[in-house]
Design an enzyme around this catalytic site. Structure first.
Site, PDB file in Angstrom:
ATOM      1  N   GLY A 215       0.834  -1.192   0.000  1.00 53.64           N
ATOM      2  CA  GLY A 215       0.000   0.000   0.000  1.00 53.64           C
ATOM      3  C   GLY A 215       0.870   1.244   0.000  1.00 53.64           C
ATOM      4  O   GLY A 215       2.029   1.203   0.430  1.00 53.64           O
TER       5      GLY A 215
ATOM      6  N   GLN B 140       2.713   9.827   1.525  1.00 53.32           N
ATOM      7  CA  GLN B 140       4.016   9.152   1.513  1.00 53.32           C
ATOM      8  C   GLN B 140       4.848   9.528   0.295  1.00 53.32           C
ATOM      9  O   GLN B 140       6.035   9.218   0.225  1.00 53.32           O
ATOM     10  CB  GLN B 140       3.839   7.631   1.535  1.00 53.32           C
ATOM     11  CG  GLN B 140       3.299   7.099   2.857  1.00 53.32           C
ATOM     12  CD  GLN B 140       3.206   5.592   2.831  1.00 53.32           C
ATOM     13  OE1 GLN B 140       2.251   5.045   2.310  1.00 53.32           O
ATOM     14  NE2 GLN B 140       4.213   4.921   3.364  1.00 53.32           N
TER      15      GLN B 140
ATOM     16  N   CYS C 119       5.881  -0.553   6.813  1.00 55.06           N
ATOM     17  CA  CYS C 119       5.500   0.673   6.116  1.00 55.06           C
ATOM     18  C   CYS C 119       6.678   1.149   5.275  1.00 55.06           C
ATOM     19  O   CYS C 119       7.814   1.170   5.757  1.00 55.06           O
ATOM     20  CB  CYS C 119       5.123   1.738   7.153  1.00 55.06           C
ATOM     21  SG  CYS C 119       4.569   3.280   6.432  1.00 55.06           S
ATOM     22  N   LEU C 120       6.411   1.519   4.038  1.00 56.33           N
ATOM     23  CA  LEU C 120       7.494   1.976   3.160  1.00 56.33           C
ATOM     24  C   LEU C 120       8.191   3.222   3.710  1.00 56.33           C
ATOM     25  O   LEU C 120       9.347   3.476   3.390  1.00 56.33           O
ATOM     26  CB  LEU C 120       6.962   2.256   1.748  1.00 56.33           C
ATOM     27  CG  LEU C 120       6.508   1.029   0.941  1.00 56.33           C
ATOM     28  CD1 LEU C 120       5.984   1.463  -0.420  1.00 56.33           C
ATOM     29  CD2 LEU C 120       7.635   0.022   0.790  1.00 56.33           C
TER      30      LEU C 120
ATOM     31  N   HIS D  40      -4.529   0.715   7.649  1.00 61.61           N
ATOM     32  CA  HIS D  40      -3.174   1.290   7.731  1.00 61.61           C
ATOM     33  C   HIS D  40      -3.056   2.528   6.830  1.00 61.61           C
ATOM     34  O   HIS D  40      -2.551   3.570   7.246  1.00 61.61           O
ATOM     35  CB  HIS D  40      -2.161   0.203   7.328  1.00 61.61           C
ATOM     36  CG  HIS D  40      -0.735   0.639   7.267  1.00 61.61           C
ATOM     37  ND1 HIS D  40       0.241   0.137   8.108  1.00 61.61           N
ATOM     38  CD2 HIS D  40      -0.093   1.535   6.467  1.00 61.61           C
ATOM     39  CE1 HIS D  40       1.403   0.712   7.829  1.00 61.61           C
ATOM     40  NE2 HIS D  40       1.230   1.556   6.826  1.00 61.61           N
ATOM     41  N   GLU D  41      -3.556   2.399   5.603  1.00 64.09           N
ATOM     42  CA  GLU D  41      -3.430   3.508   4.640  1.00 64.09           C
ATOM     43  C   GLU D  41      -4.339   4.686   5.008  1.00 64.09           C
ATOM     44  O   GLU D  41      -3.941   5.841   4.872  1.00 64.09           O
ATOM     45  CB  GLU D  41      -3.732   3.029   3.219  1.00 64.09           C
ATOM     46  CG  GLU D  41      -2.812   1.924   2.699  1.00 64.09           C
ATOM     47  CD  GLU D  41      -1.324   2.220   2.841  1.00 64.09           C
ATOM     48  OE1 GLU D  41      -0.932   3.396   2.724  1.00 64.09           O
ATOM     49  OE2 GLU D  41      -0.558   1.275   3.101  1.00 64.09           O
TER      50      GLU D  41
ATOM     51  N   HIS E 226      -2.713   6.807   7.483  1.00 63.00           N
ATOM     52  CA  HIS E 226      -1.739   7.742   6.900  1.00 63.00           C
ATOM     53  C   HIS E 226      -2.397   9.074   6.548  1.00 63.00           C
ATOM     54  O   HIS E 226      -1.820  10.139   6.759  1.00 63.00           O
ATOM     55  CB  HIS E 226      -1.142   7.168   5.606  1.00 63.00           C
ATOM     56  CG  HIS E 226       0.068   6.302   5.821  1.00 63.00           C
ATOM     57  ND1 HIS E 226       1.233   6.773   6.374  1.00 63.00           N
ATOM     58  CD2 HIS E 226       0.297   4.991   5.529  1.00 63.00           C
ATOM     59  CE1 HIS E 226       2.127   5.790   6.420  1.00 63.00           C
ATOM     60  NE2 HIS E 226       1.586   4.692   5.914  1.00 63.00           N
TER      61      HIS E 226
HETATM   62 CO    CO Z   1       2.483   2.852   5.705  1.00 66.73          CO
END
Ligand code: CO
Length: 170
Positions: free
Chosen positions: A51, A56, A94-95, A136-137, A140
């Site tokens: 994701g 991000q 998480c990226l 999760h997204e 963000h």
């Molecule tokens: Co993330």
């Protein structure tokens, strides 16, 4: 001819205040947004993520992309309209916080509403990995990271690594 893939978007790392901003609602789904969504899908794949939220990659607007088992979703103005009663613990990463994977407790099932890239309103029930990624997204987009939801002990265990990402990543 060998096609060399370039990293098209730059990932924003932990420590950058953009990750703590509350993103703004999308009022019109334009070709530009559709193009950004496509680029985000490519970036997510290059980074081997499941994701990727708009902030991000530095855009504080309410949309994200995700891919589970080869199925891509492009999600605009997401909301969770119902939470299931059961909560489960699953490992998340998480990226924007590379190298950290920790278990997080969240509802197992959710009912969601969002707009797709055509501007259609979609309502669906999600479970398992999709429910997890969606939560999760969506976090963000509200400036929340999964590490905000881990135990104080785990938080202490990752504090050095977090400081390192903060220092080197931005
Ligand atoms: Co993330």
């Amino acid at each position: 001819i060998i096609k060399i893939k370039e990293k098209i978007m730059k990932i924003i790392y932990y420590g950058n205040p953009v990750l703590r901003e509350v993103s703004k609602e999308v009022t019109e789904i334009t070709d530009e947004i559709r193009q950004i969504l496509d680029e985000m899908v490519e970036t997510m794949r290059e980074e081997s993520g499941v994701g990727l939220a708009a902030n991000q990659v530095g855009l504080t607007q309410r949309f994200f992309v995700a891919e589970v088992d080869g199925n891509v979703k492009k999600i605009i103005n997401p909301e969770i309209i119902e939470f299931g009663k059961e909560e489960i613990e699953l490992e998340e990463g998480c990226l924007s916080i590379p190298g950290i994977y920790k278990r997080v407790k969240r509802p197992e099932k959710i009912k969601v509403r969002y707009q797709n890239e055509k501007g259609e309103t979609v309502e669906e029930e999600l479970n398992e990995v999709w429910a997890r990624v969606f939560q999760h997204e969506l976090d963000h987009l509200d400036g929340i990271l999964f590490i905000d939801k881990i135990s104080p002990l785990n938080k202490r265990l990752i504090s050095k690594r977090l400081a390192q990402i903060k220092k080197e990543g931005n």
